[in-house]
Design an enzyme around this catalytic site. Structure first.
Site, PDB file in Angstrom:
ATOM      1  N   SER A 120       0.819  -1.198   0.000  1.00 27.57           N
ATOM      2  CA  SER A 120       0.000   0.000   0.000  1.00 27.57           C
ATOM      3  C   SER A 120       0.860   1.259   0.000  1.00 27.57           C
ATOM      4  CB  SER A 120      -0.898   0.017   1.241  1.00 27.57           C
ATOM      5  OG  SER A 120      -1.573   1.260   1.357  1.00 27.57           O
ATOM      6  N   TYR A 167      -3.754   5.214  -4.304  1.00 28.97           N
ATOM      7  CA  TYR A 167      -5.059   5.809  -4.566  1.00 28.97           C
ATOM      8  C   TYR A 167      -4.838   6.982  -5.540  1.00 28.97           C
ATOM      9  CZ  TYR A 167      -5.960   3.208  -0.296  1.00 28.97           C
ATOM     10  OH  TYR A 167      -6.033   2.218   0.645  1.00 28.97           O
ATOM     11  N   LYS A 197      -8.386  -1.698  -9.118  1.00 35.68           N
ATOM     12  CA  LYS A 197      -8.958  -2.415  -7.975  1.00 35.68           C
ATOM     13  C   LYS A 197     -10.199  -1.694  -7.464  1.00 35.68           C
ATOM     14  CE  LYS A 197      -7.475  -4.461  -3.563  1.00 35.68           C
ATOM     15  NZ  LYS A 197      -8.453  -3.893  -2.632  1.00 35.68           N
ATOM     16  N   HIS A 200     -13.229  -2.946  -1.051  1.00 32.07           N
ATOM     17  CA  HIS A 200     -12.299  -2.368  -0.073  1.00 32.07           C
ATOM     18  C   HIS A 200     -12.484  -2.989   1.308  1.00 32.07           C
ATOM     19  CE1 HIS A 200      -9.434   1.139  -0.133  1.00 32.07           C
ATOM     20  NE2 HIS A 200      -9.352   0.752   1.127  1.00 32.07           N
TER      21      HIS A 200
END
Length: 417
Positions: A110, A132, A256, A280
């Site tokens: 991440s 993100y 995703k 998520h």
């Protein structure tokens, strides 16, 4: 192998050990989901609605679990899902990466994780960097290029997040930094968990709350909420933005957060190398169906045009087999490996992966399948109405599989899907 001090037999036992070892706030952060946690619960419970059609003779003496994801071979159809803010163990994502490498699978890192991509990719050459849509197009491209320079083999773009911060059942806040005031407020919890405290003392460090993969390499990591604030202020991407990124980046891109067939088709149109069916982990819109309910219609929509990964609710190797039978190339695992790391560090993560591997192998044996590539939808009993909320009608093959009056095998899912 029976459970012992250094070994657990099930993911449930890993979770129980994590709960015993972790401070209450850290443990509850691993369970976090938006609002009432309806989607989080359905991610897990939906698997229990799926049954099996086992075989009893001519079973394969050996089973092949290997597959490929984005052209890279992995030892089983399971890889590490990227999870941010890993305060469960001082070595964080580096320990997870080593464990995944030892078990022959890929590591998802991440951008909100606690360890820089350079360290993680050095621990596991098959690392996929996630981010993100934070900052400008150029910021995101630079983040991906940094990952590539470090050795990352793919770029995961997570889009299933709506900034819902409400936790009806009291999930704890994540502190911005561990200053004296914060440490004093959490001290009563930590003192009650001496093994957790001792682990950090041995490593001579405190939990890392910065996000080094959002900042510049070699510079102090931005605080979690500094990065989160920038994310909140960044306009959501358009499909044109996503097409631009895929075109600019010399890495395969995984989109995703897909749950709708029309979004899956758009992801193919913009050139994604793979998509991940995900909500998520229950941290997006509460009430979204469990990911496994969305998988069949997404697979039907894209066929073999793109690899389909799956993320959400994997607690057993058998869950992974159900997802692969319904068309996923491989599954991603999140909370389970964090429980393993809390229970036993790097070895605890390996323990989780070994438990899941054994479950995959056992399910293949029971189904009479010599390889994960032999799995088909007819191996799974899909009840009527299971794929509700997919946006498209349920695939005809799955409707056939769900009908007890029908025994003709449906068409085999493409191994590329």
């Amino acid at each position: 192998m029976a459970s012992s001090t250094n070994w657990f037999e099930t993911i449930n036992e890993a979770q129980w050990r994590a709960k015993k070892r972790l401070p209450r706030s850290v443990y509850l952060a691993l369970l976090a989901a938006t609002e009432r946690g309806l989607t989080l619960s359905d991610n897990v419970a939906a698997f229990d609605e799926l049954g099996w059609r086992p075989r009893v003779a001519d079973l394969p003496a050996e089973r092949d679990l290997t597959t490929t994801v984005l052209g890279h071979e992995i030892s089983m159809p399971l890889l590490i899902s990227p999870v941010g803010v890993q305060a469960v163990h001082p070595e964080g994502e580096v320990a997870v990466a080593r464990a995944a490498a030892a078990e022959g699978t890929a590591m998802g890192l991440s951008s909100f994780g606690s360890k820089p991509v350079e360290e993680v990719a050095a621990a596991n050459p098959l690392t996929f960097l996630q981010t993100y849509w934070v900052g400008s197009r150029e910021d995101i491209l630079a983040r991906a290029e940094r990952g590539k320079a470090a050795g990352a083999k793919a770029f995961i773009l997570t889009l299933d997040w709506s900034f819902a911060s409400r936790r009806d059942w009291g999930s704890p806040p994540i502190p911005q930094q561990l200053d004296l005031k914060t440490m004093a407020s959490f001290a009563p919890e930590v003192i009650r968990k001496p093994r957790y405290l001792a682990t950090y003392l041995r490593h001579r460090t405190l939990p890392e709350l910065g996000v080094p993969n959002i900042g510049e390499p070699g510079q102090p990591a931005p605080g979690f909420f500094d990065a989160y604030g920038e994310w909140m202020q960044t306009p959501p991407p358009s499909w044109e933005d996503l097409a631009w990124l895929v075109d600019q980046l010399d890495l395969p891109v995984v989109i995703k957060g897909i749950s709708r067939p029309d979004d899956a088709r758009r992801a193919v149109d913009v050139g994604a190398a793979a998509i991940s069916v995900s909500n998520h982990g229950g941290n997006n819109l509460d009430g979204t169906p469990g990911s496994i309910r969305s998988l069949p219609a997404v697979v039907e929509a894209v066929g073999d045009q793109v690899e389909v990964l799956f993320d959400g609710g994997i607690r057993r190797g058998a869950d992974a087999v159900k997802a692969v039978a319904l068309g996923a190339r491989a599954v991603m695992v999140g909370r389970a490996y964090l429980w393993g790391m809390a229970a036993g560090g790097e070895q605890g993560v390996r323990n989780v992966l070994q438990v899941l591997r054994a479950g995959i192998d056992e399910a293949l044996l029971g189904l009479g399948r010599a390889s994960v590539h032999d799995l088909v939808p007819d191996d799974v009993i899909v009840p009527a109405g299971f794929t509700r909320g997919s946006g498209d009608p349920a695939p005809a093959a799955l409707a056939m599989a769900a009908d007890p009056a029908t025994r003709q095998a449906p068409a085999q899912a493409s191994p590329e899907g």
